[in-house]
Design a protein around this motif. Structure first.
Motif, PDB file in Angstrom:
ATOM      1  N   THR A 273       0.835  -1.206   0.000  1.00 48.68           N
ATOM      2  CA  THR A 273       0.000   0.000   0.000  1.00 48.68           C
ATOM      3  C   THR A 273       0.872   1.258   0.000  1.00 48.68           C
ATOM      4  O   THR A 273       0.583   2.234  -0.702  1.00 48.68           O
ATOM      5  N   ALA A 274       1.940   1.231   0.766  1.00 44.32           N
ATOM      6  CA  ALA A 274       2.865   2.376   0.799  1.00 44.32           C
ATOM      7  C   ALA A 274       3.565   2.544  -0.548  1.00 44.32           C
ATOM      8  O   ALA A 274       3.768   3.673  -1.014  1.00 44.32           O
ATOM      9  N   ILE A 275       3.932   1.428  -1.182  1.00 43.91           N
ATOM     10  CA  ILE A 275       4.534   1.517  -2.518  1.00 43.91           C
ATOM     11  C   ILE A 275       3.551   2.172  -3.488  1.00 43.91           C
ATOM     12  O   ILE A 275       3.930   3.041  -4.297  1.00 43.91           O
ATOM     13  N   GLY A 276       2.283   1.791  -3.403  1.00 42.01           N
ATOM     14  CA  GLY A 276       1.268   2.415  -4.252  1.00 42.01           C
ATOM     15  C   GLY A 276       1.178   3.909  -4.019  1.00 42.01           C
ATOM     16  O   GLY A 276       1.015   4.697  -4.964  1.00 42.01           O
ATOM     17  N   HIS A 277       1.307   4.323  -2.762  1.00 42.37           N
ATOM     18  CA  HIS A 277       1.276   5.749  -2.427  1.00 42.37           C
ATOM     19  C   HIS A 277       2.407   6.492  -3.136  1.00 42.37           C
ATOM     20  O   HIS A 277       2.180   7.551  -3.749  1.00 42.37           O
ATOM     21  N   PHE A 278       3.620   5.947  -3.093  1.00 48.82           N
ATOM     22  CA  PHE A 278       4.747   6.637  -3.721  1.00 48.82           C
ATOM     23  C   PHE A 278       4.722   6.503  -5.242  1.00 48.82           C
ATOM     24  O   PHE A 278       5.251   7.376  -5.948  1.00 48.82           O
TER      25      PHE A 278
END
Length: 287
Positions: A273-278
């Motif tokens: 999810t954090a990778i998707g954010h960046f």
């Protein structure tokens, strides 16, 4: 702080407690009211849980009519302060030497307990992420920038993830996945690195979700080496905790944070999810 520093702080507190009782203040609360302090401050100082400043000592001696002891007590306070390892003193020639000092400690430690609420732990950082951290340290403390050498020494620690029978128990706060050090590209690579280390057999990586019910406040990060040493980094100093009862408190804190953490696929999902954010941030910047 070191055992010697803690023992000195406790001895100072005991002496101040004697002054208070001699002066007729039957409780710490009574003295706190006289000094216009928070009620808990006297107790914390007397029990060695808080450093007393020079001004604190002056007010205490005046209130308890022990001003003849002031010079001696101020000297004691200054000595305790010197036992703190100031970051600026440690890194005055750059950050490489401080990283080099960590290697022998890593070599002899068997069980690591790491709690990092808002930053990726140094030993699993990528080179670019570590470079950004060291640049921030150098800029903040206005010390020589030896970033390349410091990064190399930090990455040298990674060999211990694969050598020997060491056990690494690592906890990150979910915020660590989002604290932006170096921009979206650096962060995506760092988060990919986290996905990779999930597979390491001797590393247990847990993440405390932002909305997880807590049994202990988040607090500050720390690294615990076996059951003998805890290292705590602040903006101004690095503290070495070696007194057994304090080390035990950090072990207890780690276990309480671990109960709030998720592992395995739930941890992987948080990282993805954090990778998707960046990824979204990267597209917006390019757009």
């Amino acid at each position: 702080m070191s055992t010697q520093a803690q023992e000195s702080r406790e001895a100072l507190g005991a002496r101040l407690r004697g002054f208070r009782k001699d002066a007729g203040f039957t409780s710490g609360r009574a003295l706190a009211r006289a000094l216009n302090w928070q009620e808990s401050k006297v107790s914390r100082i007397e029990n060695g849980r808080q450093n007393a400043s020079e001004d604190d000592i002056r007010l205490w001696c005046r209130a308890t009519e022990h001003e003849s002891d002031l010079a001696d007590l101020v000297a004691t306070v200054r000595h305790i302060d010197e036992m703190w390892k100031e970051w600026r003193r440690q890194i005055q020639d750059g950050t490489e030497n401080r990283q080099k000092k960590s290697l022998p400690l890593y070599q002899k430690t068997k069980i690591f307990r790491i709690w990092e609420p808002s930053t990726i732990w140094g030993t699993i950082q990528t080179a670019d992420y570590a470079e950004n951290i060291f640049e921030q340290v150098s800029n903040f403390h206005e010390t020589p920038a030896d970033t390349e050498a410091a990064v190399a020494k930090r990455l040298e620690r990674q060999k211990y993830l694969y050598e020997g029978k060491r056990i690494f128990n690592v906890l990150l706060g979910e915020q660590a996945l989002y604290s932006n050090h170096g921009g979206s590209e650096v962060m995506r690579a760092q988060l990919d690195r986290l996905l990779a280390v999930l597979a390491l057999p001797r590393l247990s990586l847990g993440i405390v979700p932002r909305a997880a019910p807590l049994t202990l406040w988040i607090g500050h990060g720390f690294a615990m080496f076996d059951d003998r040493l805890v290292m705590v980094e602040t903006y101004s100093a690095e503290m070495s905790v070696t007194q057994p009862r304090e080390v035990e408190l950090y072990r207890k804190a780690f276990e309480m944070h671990r109960r709030a953490a998720v592992y395995g696929q739930p941890a992987r999902d948080l990282i993805l999810t954090a990778i998707g954010h960046f990824n979204r941030i990267g597209r917006e910047c390019r757009g």
